[in-house]
Design a protein around this motif. Structure first.
Motif, PDB file in Angstrom:
ATOM      1  N   ASN A  88      31.080  41.942  37.540  1.00 29.35           N
ATOM      2  CA  ASN A  88      30.712  43.029  38.457  1.00 29.35           C
ATOM      3  C   ASN A  88      31.609  43.104  39.702  1.00 29.35           C
ATOM      4  O   ASN A  88      31.309  43.843  40.626  1.00 29.35           O
ATOM      5  CB  ASN A  88      29.252  42.866  38.891  1.00 29.35           C
ATOM      6  CG  ASN A  88      29.005  41.478  39.478  1.00 29.35           C
ATOM      7  OD1 ASN A  88      29.954  40.796  39.880  1.00 29.35           O
ATOM      8  ND2 ASN A  88      27.759  41.072  39.533  1.00 29.35           N
ATOM      9  N   GLN A  89      32.683  42.342  39.724  1.00 25.43           N
ATOM     10  CA  GLN A  89      33.641  42.342  40.849  1.00 25.43           C
ATOM     11  C   GLN A  89      33.037  41.857  42.164  1.00 25.43           C
ATOM     12  O   GLN A  89      33.599  42.086  43.224  1.00 25.43           O
ATOM     13  CB  GLN A  89      34.251  43.744  41.092  1.00 25.43           C
ATOM     14  CG  GLN A  89      34.675  44.484  39.855  1.00 25.43           C
ATOM     15  CD  GLN A  89      35.790  43.785  39.116  1.00 25.43           C
ATOM     16  OE1 GLN A  89      36.786  43.387  39.697  1.00 25.43           O
ATOM     17  NE2 GLN A  89      35.617  43.581  37.826  1.00 25.43           N
ATOM     18  N   GLN A  90      31.859  41.239  42.100  1.00 24.70           N
ATOM     19  CA  GLN A  90      31.225  40.764  43.333  1.00 24.70           C
ATOM     20  C   GLN A  90      31.773  39.393  43.739  1.00 24.70           C
ATOM     21  O   GLN A  90      32.164  38.597  42.882  1.00 24.70           O
ATOM     22  CB  GLN A  90      29.708  40.617  43.137  1.00 24.70           C
ATOM     23  CG  GLN A  90      28.981  41.908  42.834  1.00 24.70           C
ATOM     24  CD  GLN A  90      28.630  42.695  44.085  1.00 24.70           C
ATOM     25  OE1 GLN A  90      28.609  42.141  45.180  1.00 24.70           O
ATOM     26  NE2 GLN A  90      28.379  43.971  43.922  1.00 24.70           N
ATOM     27  N   LEU A  91      31.709  39.165  45.040  1.00 23.65           N
ATOM     28  CA  LEU A  91      32.087  37.850  45.556  1.00 23.65           C
ATOM     29  C   LEU A  91      31.074  36.811  45.055  1.00 23.65           C
ATOM     30  O   LEU A  91      29.871  37.042  45.115  1.00 23.65           O
ATOM     31  CB  LEU A  91      32.030  37.914  47.093  1.00 23.65           C
ATOM     32  CG  LEU A  91      32.460  36.675  47.862  1.00 23.65           C
ATOM     33  CD1 LEU A  91      33.962  36.486  47.746  1.00 23.65           C
ATOM     34  CD2 LEU A  91      32.065  36.805  49.333  1.00 23.65           C
ATOM     35  N   VAL A  92      31.565  35.686  44.533  1.00 25.35           N
ATOM     36  CA  VAL A  92      30.637  34.652  44.055  1.00 25.35           C
ATOM     37  C   VAL A  92      30.812  33.326  44.801  1.00 25.35           C
ATOM     38  O   VAL A  92      30.066  32.377  44.594  1.00 25.35           O
ATOM     39  CB  VAL A  92      30.766  34.397  42.528  1.00 25.35           C
ATOM     40  CG1 VAL A  92      30.188  35.561  41.740  1.00 25.35           C
ATOM     41  CG2 VAL A  92      32.217  34.138  42.126  1.00 25.35           C
ATOM     42  N   GLY A  93      31.822  33.263  45.666  1.00 23.57           N
ATOM     43  CA  GLY A  93      32.038  32.016  46.395  1.00 23.57           C
ATOM     44  C   GLY A  93      33.417  32.011  47.017  1.00 23.57           C
ATOM     45  O   GLY A  93      34.123  33.032  47.013  1.00 23.57           O
ATOM     46  N   ALA A  94      33.801  30.854  47.558  1.00 24.76           N
ATOM     47  CA  ALA A  94      35.129  30.726  48.161  1.00 24.76           C
ATOM     48  C   ALA A  94      35.566  29.268  48.069  1.00 24.76           C
ATOM     49  O   ALA A  94      34.731  28.372  47.951  1.00 24.76           O
ATOM     50  CB  ALA A  94      35.089  31.172  49.621  1.00 24.76           C
ATOM     51  N   GLU A  95      36.879  29.075  48.107  1.00 25.12           N
ATOM     52  CA  GLU A  95      37.405  27.706  48.136  1.00 25.12           C
ATOM     53  C   GLU A  95      38.021  27.443  49.504  1.00 25.12           C
ATOM     54  O   GLU A  95      38.790  28.267  50.018  1.00 25.12           O
ATOM     55  CB  GLU A  95      38.468  27.511  47.047  1.00 25.12           C
ATOM     56  CG  GLU A  95      39.099  26.109  47.083  1.00 25.12           C
ATOM     57  CD  GLU A  95      40.019  25.807  45.905  1.00 25.12           C
ATOM     58  OE1 GLU A  95      40.338  26.729  45.127  1.00 25.12           O
ATOM     59  OE2 GLU A  95      40.426  24.625  45.774  1.00 25.12           O
ATOM     60  N   ALA A  96      37.674  26.312  50.081  1.00 22.83           N
ATOM     61  CA  ALA A  96      38.256  25.891  51.352  1.00 22.83           C
ATOM     62  C   ALA A  96      39.558  25.147  51.055  1.00 22.83           C
ATOM     63  O   ALA A  96      39.570  24.215  50.248  1.00 22.83           O
ATOM     64  CB  ALA A  96      37.282  24.979  52.089  1.00 22.83           C
TER      65      ALA A  96
END
Ligand code: C2E
Ligand code: MG
Ligand code: MG
Length: 261
Positions: free
Chosen positions: A21-29
């Motif tokens: 769905n092209q949604q943000l699911v997280g991030a990497e630091a």
């Protein structure tokens, strides 16, 4: 050693998005070192050295705390967006205090354990065998998510992989690079996705740069991507302004919520 004292490290954040769905699911630091005269020193130039001389314990602990503190700050203003990933060095996993430290950080910064994802390289996991297994099970019991990073570059034993309490399998960018034209990369990526899915792992590809790579991954059933096609790693202010949505209670200044990606 001076970089720590002089506060020259910082973290950048790279978004991960769902291919469904092209949604943000997280991030990497990702750590950044800004040296006063050398400028930006890439992690490849100092992480390995820090691992050799033991400084990685101090640096890794700083990264963990900084990432947790950042989540705490974002949680005050923005809607939850998934897990924040932190790269863990092998030496950190060998530290008996690691578990208590993570528990303490989660409590101090009021974070749900599933908001934290630990990325551990395939090479470390496979080289440690039995000891690593015990630590990973303890971390898993805490409730944090576990990802195997740079998958495909180490020497995985599949019977061992089966016993690991992993949640996420991250396909190394070296295989993504040749997609979709390189038939070997294509075959390897297809096989890794099938393996991950059949083991009920969430499969994410890193280093995705082109629409063609993204399409190949979507067609093969890869669930998430990370890479320049979505965004470079960003400074925290830039990450939040581009990717995070404020909570409803925070519209006092009538800033509109951001549309989905
Ligand atoms: P990694 O964990 O596999 O991180 C992915 C690397 O790929 C990052 O490089 C990221 O900036 C880069 N990247 C992301 N998207 C793209 C893309 O589309 N194309 C290309 N060519 N590259 C992309 P970075 O930030 O230079 O970090 C390199 C490695 O250094 C990381 O690889 C990780 O192993 C290590 N590292 C970074 N931060 C930390 C840290 O806080 N602790 C530890 N132990 N290791 C870290
Ligand atoms: Mg990583
Ligand atoms: Mg990698």
């Amino acid at each position: 050693r001076r970089a720590m004292e002089r506060n020259e490290f910082s973290l950048s954040y790279q978004p991960k998005i769902s291919l469904l769905n092209q949604q943000l699911v997280g991030a990497e630091a990702l750590i950044r070192w800004t040296h006063p005269t050398l400028g930006e020193v890439p992690p490849e130039h100092f992480i390995a050295l820090a691992e050799e001389n033991g400084m990685i314990l101090q640096i890794g602990d700083w990264v963990l705390e900084q990432a947790c503190m950042q989540m705490y700050e974002w949680n005050k203003i923005y809607q939850p967006f998934g897990a924040l990933s932190v790269n863990l060095a092998g030496a950190q996993l060998r530290q008996p205090k690691l578990l208590a430290r993570i528990e303490q950080l989660l409590a101090n910064y009021r974070l749900a354990p599933e908001c934290l994802q630990l990325e551990i390289t395939e090479n470390f996991i496979m080289s440690q065998a039995e000891e690593a297994l015990a630590v990973l099970y303890r971390l898993k019991r805490l409730g944090v998510q576990l990802a195997i990073d740079d998958f495909g570059t180490g020497y995985s034993s599949l019977s061992y992989l089966k016993r690991l309490p992993l949640d996420i399998l991250k396909i190394d960018q070296s295989f993504v690079r040749g997609l979709p034209d390189d038939t070997h990369d294509g075959a390897i990526v297809r096989a890794i996705i099938a393996l991950g899915r059949s083991m009920q792992l969430t499969v994410i590809a890193e280093g995705v740069e082109t629409p063609e790579q993204q399409q190949f991954l979507a067609d093969e059933g890869c669930e998430q991507i990370q890479g320049y096609i979505v965004s470079l790693p960003l400074r925290p202010e830039e990450f939040s302004s581009k990717f995070l949505r404020t909570t409803v209670s925070d519209f006092s200044d009538s800033t509109p919520a951001k549309p989905p990606l």
